[in-house]
Design a protein around this motif. Sequence first.
Motif, PDB file in Angstrom:
ATOM      1  N   GLU A  29     -11.625  -6.408 -12.760  1.00 17.00           N
ATOM      2  CA  GLU A  29     -11.330  -5.239 -13.572  1.00 17.00           C
ATOM      3  C   GLU A  29     -10.309  -5.594 -14.648  1.00 17.00           C
ATOM      4  O   GLU A  29      -9.580  -6.571 -14.529  1.00 17.00           O
ATOM      5  CB  GLU A  29     -10.758  -4.110 -12.710  1.00 17.00           C
ATOM      6  CG  GLU A  29     -11.702  -3.633 -11.615  1.00 17.00           C
ATOM      7  CD  GLU A  29     -11.037  -2.619 -10.716  1.00 17.00           C
ATOM      8  OE1 GLU A  29     -11.325  -1.426 -10.873  1.00 17.00           O
ATOM      9  OE2 GLU A  29     -10.221  -3.038  -9.877  1.00 17.00           O
ATOM     10  N   ALA A  30     -10.248  -4.759 -15.688  1.00 18.71           N
ATOM     11  CA  ALA A  30      -9.235  -4.877 -16.734  1.00 18.71           C
ATOM     12  C   ALA A  30      -8.484  -3.548 -16.809  1.00 18.71           C
ATOM     13  O   ALA A  30      -9.052  -2.489 -16.543  1.00 18.71           O
ATOM     14  CB  ALA A  30      -9.874  -5.201 -18.083  1.00 18.71           C
ATOM     15  N   PHE A  31      -7.206  -3.615 -17.177  1.00 16.89           N
ATOM     16  CA  PHE A  31      -6.335  -2.445 -17.139  1.00 16.89           C
ATOM     17  C   PHE A  31      -5.553  -2.293 -18.431  1.00 16.89           C
ATOM     18  O   PHE A  31      -5.181  -3.291 -19.058  1.00 16.89           O
ATOM     19  CB  PHE A  31      -5.328  -2.578 -15.985  1.00 16.89           C
ATOM     20  CG  PHE A  31      -5.982  -2.670 -14.647  1.00 16.89           C
ATOM     21  CD1 PHE A  31      -6.248  -1.528 -13.917  1.00 16.89           C
ATOM     22  CD2 PHE A  31      -6.345  -3.895 -14.118  1.00 16.89           C
ATOM     23  CE1 PHE A  31      -6.853  -1.608 -12.676  1.00 16.89           C
ATOM     24  CE2 PHE A  31      -6.953  -3.989 -12.878  1.00 16.89           C
ATOM     25  CZ  PHE A  31      -7.210  -2.833 -12.154  1.00 16.89           C
ATOM     26  N   THR A  32      -5.243  -1.056 -18.788  1.00 22.51           N
ATOM     27  CA  THR A  32      -4.349  -0.793 -19.913  1.00 22.51           C
ATOM     28  C   THR A  32      -2.913  -0.994 -19.447  1.00 22.51           C
ATOM     29  O   THR A  32      -2.632  -1.029 -18.243  1.00 22.51           O
ATOM     30  CB  THR A  32      -4.497   0.653 -20.418  1.00 22.51           C
ATOM     31  OG1 THR A  32      -4.042   1.546 -19.393  1.00 22.51           O
ATOM     32  CG2 THR A  32      -5.929   0.968 -20.820  1.00 22.51           C
ATOM     33  N   ALA A  33      -2.002  -1.094 -20.403  1.00 23.51           N
ATOM     34  CA  ALA A  33      -0.582  -1.214 -20.063  1.00 23.51           C
ATOM     35  C   ALA A  33      -0.109   0.007 -19.285  1.00 23.51           C
ATOM     36  O   ALA A  33       0.691  -0.120 -18.357  1.00 23.51           O
ATOM     37  CB  ALA A  33       0.252  -1.402 -21.333  1.00 23.51           C
ATOM     38  N   ASP A  34      -0.616   1.183 -19.630  1.00 23.40           N
ATOM     39  CA  ASP A  34      -0.233   2.401 -18.900  1.00 23.40           C
ATOM     40  C   ASP A  34      -0.689   2.356 -17.448  1.00 23.40           C
ATOM     41  O   ASP A  34       0.031   2.806 -16.555  1.00 23.40           O
ATOM     42  CB  ASP A  34      -0.805   3.645 -19.577  1.00 23.40           C
ATOM     43  CG  ASP A  34      -0.089   4.006 -20.859  1.00 23.40           C
ATOM     44  OD1 ASP A  34       1.062   3.554 -21.059  1.00 23.40           O
ATOM     45  OD2 ASP A  34      -0.678   4.750 -21.669  1.00 23.40           O
ATOM     46  N   GLU A  35      -1.875   1.825 -17.199  1.00 29.30           N
ATOM     47  CA  GLU A  35      -2.362   1.717 -15.824  1.00 29.30           C
ATOM     48  C   GLU A  35      -1.530   0.711 -15.024  1.00 29.30           C
ATOM     49  O   GLU A  35      -1.238   0.938 -13.846  1.00 29.30           O
ATOM     50  CB  GLU A  35      -3.841   1.321 -15.818  1.00 29.30           C
ATOM     51  CG  GLU A  35      -4.737   2.430 -16.346  1.00 29.30           C
ATOM     52  CD  GLU A  35      -6.141   1.968 -16.645  1.00 29.30           C
ATOM     53  OE1 GLU A  35      -7.055   2.806 -16.520  1.00 29.30           O
ATOM     54  OE2 GLU A  35      -6.346   0.791 -17.026  1.00 29.30           O
ATOM     55  N   ILE A  36      -1.127  -0.358 -15.675  1.00 32.10           N
ATOM     56  CA  ILE A  36      -0.281  -1.351 -15.007  1.00 32.10           C
ATOM     57  C   ILE A  36       1.113  -0.772 -14.769  1.00 32.10           C
ATOM     58  O   ILE A  36       1.701  -0.983 -13.697  1.00 32.10           O
ATOM     59  CB  ILE A  36      -0.249  -2.661 -15.822  1.00 32.10           C
ATOM     60  CG1 ILE A  36      -1.649  -3.293 -15.795  1.00 32.10           C
ATOM     61  CG2 ILE A  36       0.806  -3.621 -15.284  1.00 32.10           C
ATOM     62  CD1 ILE A  36      -1.855  -4.432 -16.752  1.00 32.10           C
ATOM     63  N   LEU A  40       3.027  -0.456 -11.162  1.00 31.86           N
ATOM     64  CA  LEU A  40       4.381  -0.948 -10.899  1.00 31.86           C
ATOM     65  C   LEU A  40       5.273   0.152 -10.345  1.00 31.86           C
ATOM     66  O   LEU A  40       6.066  -0.084  -9.436  1.00 31.86           O
ATOM     67  CB  LEU A  40       4.999  -1.537 -12.166  1.00 31.86           C
ATOM     68  CG  LEU A  40       4.430  -2.876 -12.620  1.00 31.86           C
ATOM     69  CD1 LEU A  40       5.023  -3.270 -13.963  1.00 31.86           C
ATOM     70  CD2 LEU A  40       4.689  -3.957 -11.599  1.00 31.86           C
ATOM     71  N   LEU A  41       5.145   1.345 -10.887  1.00 33.06           N
ATOM     72  CA  LEU A  41       5.967   2.465 -10.435  1.00 33.06           C
ATOM     73  C   LEU A  41       5.553   2.969  -9.051  1.00 33.06           C
ATOM     74  O   LEU A  41       6.399   3.204  -8.187  1.00 33.06           O
ATOM     75  CB  LEU A  41       5.888   3.625 -11.442  1.00 33.06           C
ATOM     76  CG  LEU A  41       6.526   3.375 -12.804  1.00 33.06           C
ATOM     77  CD1 LEU A  41       6.152   4.502 -13.765  1.00 33.06           C
ATOM     78  CD2 LEU A  41       8.026   3.241 -12.690  1.00 33.06           C
ATOM     79  N   GLU A  42       4.264   3.125  -8.844  1.00 33.47           N
ATOM     80  CA  GLU A  42       3.763   3.761  -7.623  1.00 33.47           C
ATOM     81  C   GLU A  42       3.454   2.786  -6.489  1.00 33.47           C
ATOM     82  O   GLU A  42       3.770   3.051  -5.346  1.00 33.47           O
ATOM     83  CB  GLU A  42       2.519   4.601  -7.944  1.00 33.47           C
ATOM     84  CG  GLU A  42       2.789   5.733  -8.912  1.00 33.47           C
ATOM     85  CD  GLU A  42       3.794   6.748  -8.389  1.00 33.47           C
ATOM     86  OE1 GLU A  42       3.750   7.060  -7.187  1.00 33.47           O
ATOM     87  OE2 GLU A  42       4.620   7.221  -9.191  1.00 33.47           O
ATOM     88  N   VAL A  43       2.813   1.681  -6.806  1.00 37.79           N
ATOM     89  CA  VAL A  43       2.407   0.720  -5.767  1.00 37.79           C
ATOM     90  C   VAL A  43       3.560  -0.204  -5.397  1.00 37.79           C
ATOM     91  O   VAL A  43       3.852  -0.417  -4.229  1.00 37.79           O
ATOM     92  CB  VAL A  43       1.185  -0.107  -6.230  1.00 37.79           C
ATOM     93  CG1 VAL A  43       0.829  -1.168  -5.204  1.00 37.79           C
ATOM     94  CG2 VAL A  43       0.002   0.808  -6.515  1.00 37.79           C
ATOM     95  N   TYR A  44       4.234  -0.734  -6.436  1.00 33.86           N
ATOM     96  CA  TYR A  44       5.292  -1.718  -6.207  1.00 33.86           C
ATOM     97  C   TYR A  44       6.692  -1.103  -6.198  1.00 33.86           C
ATOM     98  O   TYR A  44       7.664  -1.811  -5.970  1.00 33.86           O
ATOM     99  CB  TYR A  44       5.212  -2.847  -7.242  1.00 33.86           C
ATOM    100  CG  TYR A  44       3.963  -3.674  -7.073  1.00 33.86           C
ATOM    101  CD1 TYR A  44       3.941  -4.742  -6.186  1.00 33.86           C
ATOM    102  CD2 TYR A  44       2.803  -3.375  -7.772  1.00 33.86           C
ATOM    103  CE1 TYR A  44       2.797  -5.500  -6.017  1.00 33.86           C
ATOM    104  CE2 TYR A  44       1.649  -4.126  -7.608  1.00 33.86           C
ATOM    105  CZ  TYR A  44       1.659  -5.185  -6.726  1.00 33.86           C
ATOM    106  OH  TYR A  44       0.522  -5.924  -6.555  1.00 33.86           O
ATOM    107  N   GLU A  45       6.781   0.186  -6.472  1.00 38.34           N
ATOM    108  CA  GLU A  45       8.046   0.921  -6.449  1.00 38.34           C
ATOM    109  C   GLU A  45       9.119   0.258  -7.321  1.00 38.34           C
ATOM    110  O   GLU A  45      10.283   0.166  -6.949  1.00 38.34           O
ATOM    111  CB  GLU A  45       8.542   1.105  -5.016  1.00 38.34           C
ATOM    112  CG  GLU A  45       7.568   1.870  -4.150  1.00 38.34           C
ATOM    113  CD  GLU A  45       7.993   1.959  -2.694  1.00 38.34           C
ATOM    114  OE1 GLU A  45       9.085   1.473  -2.340  1.00 38.34           O
ATOM    115  OE2 GLU A  45       7.226   2.526  -1.911  1.00 38.34           O
TER     116      GLU A  45
END
Length: 84
Positions: A29-36, A40-45
């Motif tokens: 998959e490919a992701f936008t900067a907003d998705e990344i 970072l905020l939600e998955v990696y806290e």
Amino acid sequence: MPISRQEYDDERLNFGVPILQYLKARNDEAFTADEILYALLEVYERRVTPAEVVLTLEDLVDANLIESKFMVGIRVYTIPNVGQ
């Protein structure tokens, strides 16, 4: 805020580490900067700003660790396909 073993060993935070982990785990998959940023905020806290994400993504592109292209006017990022 969990940190990676690499960050622990290096004794410094590096947003590139969780970004690479996230993209490698989703290498089809490919992701936008907003998705990344969201990951970072939600998955990696991680406490990170949109600007820090974009700068880190561009550093990773410059180091040839990830790829980037514009698709329908939106920049997306992914891990390079290896062995193709």
